[in-house]
Design a protein around this motif. Structure first.
Motif, PDB file in Angstrom:
ATOM      1  N   ALA A 290       0.846  -1.335   0.006  1.00  0.00           N
ATOM      2  CA  ALA A 290      -0.007   0.086  -0.069  1.00  0.00           C
ATOM      3  C   ALA A 290       0.966   1.375   0.127  1.00  0.00           C
ATOM      4  O   ALA A 290       0.589   2.304  -0.842  1.00  0.00           O
TER       5      ALA A 290
ATOM      6  N   TYR B 164       2.437   1.673  -3.378  1.00  0.00           N
ATOM      7  CA  TYR B 164       1.078   2.050  -4.292  1.00  0.00           C
ATOM      8  C   TYR B 164       0.845   3.514  -4.077  1.00  0.00           C
ATOM      9  O   TYR B 164       0.711   4.259  -5.274  1.00  0.00           O
TER      10      TYR B 164
ATOM     11  N   TYR C 208      -6.443  -6.216   4.184  1.00  0.00           N
ATOM     12  CA  TYR C 208      -6.128  -7.169   2.971  1.00  0.00           C
ATOM     13  C   TYR C 208      -7.190  -8.432   3.527  1.00  0.00           C
ATOM     14  O   TYR C 208      -7.249  -8.833   4.916  1.00  0.00           O
TER      15      TYR C 208
ATOM     16  N   VAL D  72      -7.089   1.641   1.809  1.00  0.00           N
ATOM     17  CA  VAL D  72      -6.625   0.831   0.745  1.00  0.00           C
ATOM     18  C   VAL D  72      -6.807  -0.645   1.150  1.00  0.00           C
ATOM     19  O   VAL D  72      -6.530  -1.004   2.009  1.00  0.00           O
TER      20      VAL D  72
ATOM     21  N   MET E  57      -7.143  -4.589  -0.192  1.00  0.00           N
ATOM     22  CA  MET E  57      -6.613  -5.454  -1.093  1.00  0.00           C
ATOM     23  C   MET E  57      -7.274  -6.814  -0.968  1.00  0.00           C
ATOM     24  O   MET E  57      -7.563  -7.182  -0.006  1.00  0.00           O
TER      25      MET E  57
ATOM     26  N   ILE F 278      -5.686  -4.087  -6.057  1.00  0.00           N
ATOM     27  CA  ILE F 278      -5.616  -2.887  -4.741  1.00  0.00           C
ATOM     28  C   ILE F 278      -6.916  -1.808  -5.249  1.00  0.00           C
ATOM     29  O   ILE F 278      -6.903  -1.378  -6.311  1.00  0.00           O
TER      30      ILE F 278
ATOM     31  N   TRP G  36      -8.069   1.815  -3.972  1.00  0.00           N
ATOM     32  CA  TRP G  36      -7.671   3.110  -2.983  1.00  0.00           C
ATOM     33  C   TRP G  36      -8.886   3.742  -2.896  1.00  0.00           C
ATOM     34  O   TRP G  36      -9.388   4.397  -3.950  1.00  0.00           O
TER      35      TRP G  36
END
Length: 117
Positions: A13, A16, A53, A98, A100, A109, A111
């Motif tokens: 993250a 990213y 996640y 974020v 995932m 991903i 966002w």
């Protein structure tokens, strides 16, 4: 996120967000009120980021797991950070998520800027 997949997710993250123009200010900022996974800057705005996640979305998406209770903890922790790092109150801020899913080695991903307030 104490486990290795959670730690990997936070690192992914951070990269990213950096690839999308944000700069990383801090990670795993802990207070008695809660923890903020990532703290970034987006130009002149401070961004408090919750990283979630999940390998699959059988019951709910990772973003949906950021409940109102969790949001309130993040807001309280962010207030403490701001008192220490911006006592004059000059910085504007926002809360991003974020999220995932999938294989942690190549996750999807998502966002979500301004995910809550």
């Amino acid at each position: 996120m104490p486990d290795s997949k959670g730690h990997q997710a936070e690192q992914l993250a951070a990269r990213y967000l950096q690839d999308h123009g944000l700069s990383l200010e801090a990670s795993n900022y802990r207070t008695p009120l809660g923890e903020i996974d990532l703290i970034c800057k987006d130009q002149d705005q401070l961004v408090f980021v919750e990283v979630r996640y999940k390998a699959n979305q059988a019951w709910a998406s990772p973003a949906e797991s950021v409940t109102r209770s969790k949001q309130l903890k993040l807001i309280k922790a962010a207030r403490q950070y701001l008192q220490q790092h911006d006592p004059a109150g000059h910085l504007s801020c926002r809360f991003d998520v974020v999220a995932m899913t999938g294989d942690i080695k190549a996750p999807v991903i998502d966002w979500l800027p301004n995910a809550f307030y």
